[in-house]
Design an enzyme around this catalytic site. Structure first.
Site, PDB file in Angstrom:
ATOM      1  N   ASP A 196      -9.637  -4.590  -5.581  1.00  0.00           N
ATOM      2  CA  ASP A 196      -8.945  -3.926  -4.476  1.00  0.00           C
ATOM      3  C   ASP A 196      -9.859  -3.000  -3.665  1.00  0.00           C
ATOM      4  O   ASP A 196      -9.871  -3.010  -2.449  1.00  0.00           O
ATOM      5  CB  ASP A 196      -7.765  -3.124  -5.044  1.00  0.00           C
ATOM      6  CG  ASP A 196      -6.898  -2.542  -3.957  1.00  0.00           C
ATOM      7  OD1 ASP A 196      -5.909  -3.178  -3.586  1.00  0.00           O
ATOM      8  OD2 ASP A 196      -7.226  -1.444  -3.454  1.00  0.00           O
ATOM      9  N   SER A 251       0.841  -1.193   0.000  1.00  0.00           N
ATOM     10  CA  SER A 251       0.000   0.000   0.000  1.00  0.00           C
ATOM     11  C   SER A 251       0.887   1.259   0.000  1.00  0.00           C
ATOM     12  O   SER A 251       1.848   1.322  -0.765  1.00  0.00           O
ATOM     13  CB  SER A 251      -0.963  -0.067   1.190  1.00  0.00           C
ATOM     14  OG  SER A 251      -1.969   0.894   1.097  1.00  0.00           O
ATOM     15  N   HIS A 271      -8.312  -4.805  -0.813  1.00  0.00           N
ATOM     16  CA  HIS A 271      -7.073  -4.129  -0.392  1.00  0.00           C
ATOM     17  C   HIS A 271      -6.537  -4.625   0.957  1.00  0.00           C
ATOM     18  O   HIS A 271      -5.339  -4.738   1.144  1.00  0.00           O
ATOM     19  CB  HIS A 271      -7.297  -2.617  -0.328  1.00  0.00           C
ATOM     20  CG  HIS A 271      -6.022  -1.861  -0.166  1.00  0.00           C
ATOM     21  ND1 HIS A 271      -5.052  -1.814  -1.148  1.00  0.00           N
ATOM     22  CD2 HIS A 271      -5.520  -1.156   0.882  1.00  0.00           C
ATOM     23  CE1 HIS A 271      -4.027  -1.100  -0.723  1.00  0.00           C
ATOM     24  NE2 HIS A 271      -4.281  -0.686   0.502  1.00  0.00           N
TER      25      HIS A 271
END
Ligand SMILES: *[C@@H]1O[C@H](CO)[C@@H](O)[C@H](O)[C@H]1NC(C)=O
Ligand SMILES: *[C@@H]1O[C@H](CO)[C@@H](O)[C@H](O)[C@H]1NC(C)=O
Ligand SMILES: *[C@@H]1O[C@H](CO)[C@@H](O)[C@H](O)[C@H]1NC(C)=O
Ligand SMILES: *[C@@H]1O[C@H](CO)[C@@H](O)[C@H](O)[C@H]1NC(C)=O
Ligand SMILES: *[C@@H]1O[C@H](CO)[C@@H](O)[C@H](O)[C@H]1NC(C)=O
Length: 285
Positions: free
Chosen positions: A211, A95, A266
């Site tokens: 995601d 990330s 995600h």
């Protein structure tokens, strides 16, 4: 001769620990090194003997500190680690941590990275409620440029890579990080940024359509909105076509790997063991 080769092969298989390079892990926004422990344990289990450094700087709220500050601080640690392992190290960022990691790769000339894996990171920027609301639940994506594209707004990491397709002029005027790191705007460091990325043996960009936080998800592979919210893939972006940071050269020499994995939210990239097994371990040698 045949016997010699056989012995060598046996030797290599019998001592796997000798061949794995050290790994540095960099966590995402609003979390810390704990969040990377599954990856750490899995690498140790499957590649015994691997030395792993799990970065514990800028955890939780301090992950909102500016991108350059994080790049320079964590970069000093990674430079020290690299100095201890002249054979090269591997780097994995998840990330926001993958964008911090790229900042380090491009900024520090004295770090030798073999493979850099970006695990669902907003490499081309971010324009979406998903990410915004992790940190600023009250803000609206099409208005937040007024905050982020200001001196004050640039004091947060998210402001540093907020890339509003409808306000590109303000992005270029105010953003102190992403347009420079991407050589979209030139600086004294532009050539250095490109040279350093080109030292990688392998750049692996992992992301996927489910995601739901990285927006557009293609940003994990340098695709992005252009003019409006229509996504233009990396291969048709200036950053690739004009080889601004070396992506095209990396691809043409077989060193760029785009990995698209459907079915992963995600928040699961770093907790899903099949991601480690199928998409991280094969690149870690
Ligand atoms: C890096 O190593 C040097 C020399 O050992 C040390 O003085 C310095 O504090 C280290 N820096 C970091 C950020 O660990
Ligand atoms: C690496 O380079 C940076 C400057 O770019 C410097 O501050 C740092 O001390 C160097 N670290 C090592 C371990 O050589
Ligand atoms: C977005 O821009 C592209 C290219 O400039 C154009 O082809 C497309 O029609 C636009 N889409 C919308 C919804 O405005
Ligand atoms: C990267 O290189 C491969 C193999 O040469 C090629 O098939 C692919 O189209 C290239 N990717 C891009 C984005 O140009
Ligand atoms: C885990 O990753 C696999 C792909 O390797 C994916 O198909 C699956 O849906 C993921 N599971 C979760 C819970 O994210």
């Amino acid at each position: 001769m045949y016997l010699k080769i056989l012995c060598l092969v046996t030797f290599l298989y019998a001592s796997p620990g000798l061949s794995f390079k050290p790994v540095v892990l960099i966590h995402g926004i609003m979390t810390g090194s704990n969040s990377m422990e599954m990856i750490l344990h899995r690498i140790k289990e499957k590649h015994p003997g691997t030395i792993i450094y799990n970065v514990d700087r800028f955890e939780s709220w301090s992950s909102l500190e500016t991108m350059w500050h994080q790049v320079l601080e964590i970069g000093q640690d990674v430079a020290n680690i690299s100095a201890k392992h002249p054979e090269g190290i591997n780097l994995i960022g998840y990330s926001q941590g993958g964008l911090v990691a790229r900042g380090i790769v491009q900024t520090f000339s004295n770090i030798t990275i073999d493979t850099f894996i970006s695990l669902s990171s907003p490499q081309a920027g971010q324009y979406g409620a998903g990410f915004l609301h992790l940190v600023f639940p009250g803000l609206v994506k099409d208005e937040v440029y007024e905050l982020f594209y200001s001196r004050v707004g640039q004091h947060t990491s998210v402001g540093n890579y907020w890339n509003d397709p409808y306000h590109q002029q303000l992005y270029e005027t105010y953003s102190v990080f992403l347009p420079y790191l991407n050589n979209h705007l030139q600086s004294a460091e532009s050539q250095n940024f490109k040279n350093n990325l080109l030292k990688l043996k392998r750049l692996v960009l992992i992301g996927g359509p489910d995601d739901q936080v990285i927006t557009p998800w293609q940003s994990s592979q340098f695709g992005y909105y252009h003019g409006n919210e229509t996504v233009v893939e990396m291969k048709d972006q200036a950053i690739y076509k004009e080889d601004l940071i070396g992506l095209r050269t990396l691809n043409e020499s077989g060193r760029l790997h785009l990995v698209t994995v459907p079915g992963v939210n995600h928040f699961n990239w770093h907790t899903n063991v099949t991601i480690v097994d199928n998409y991280l371990l094969p690149y870690l040698d």
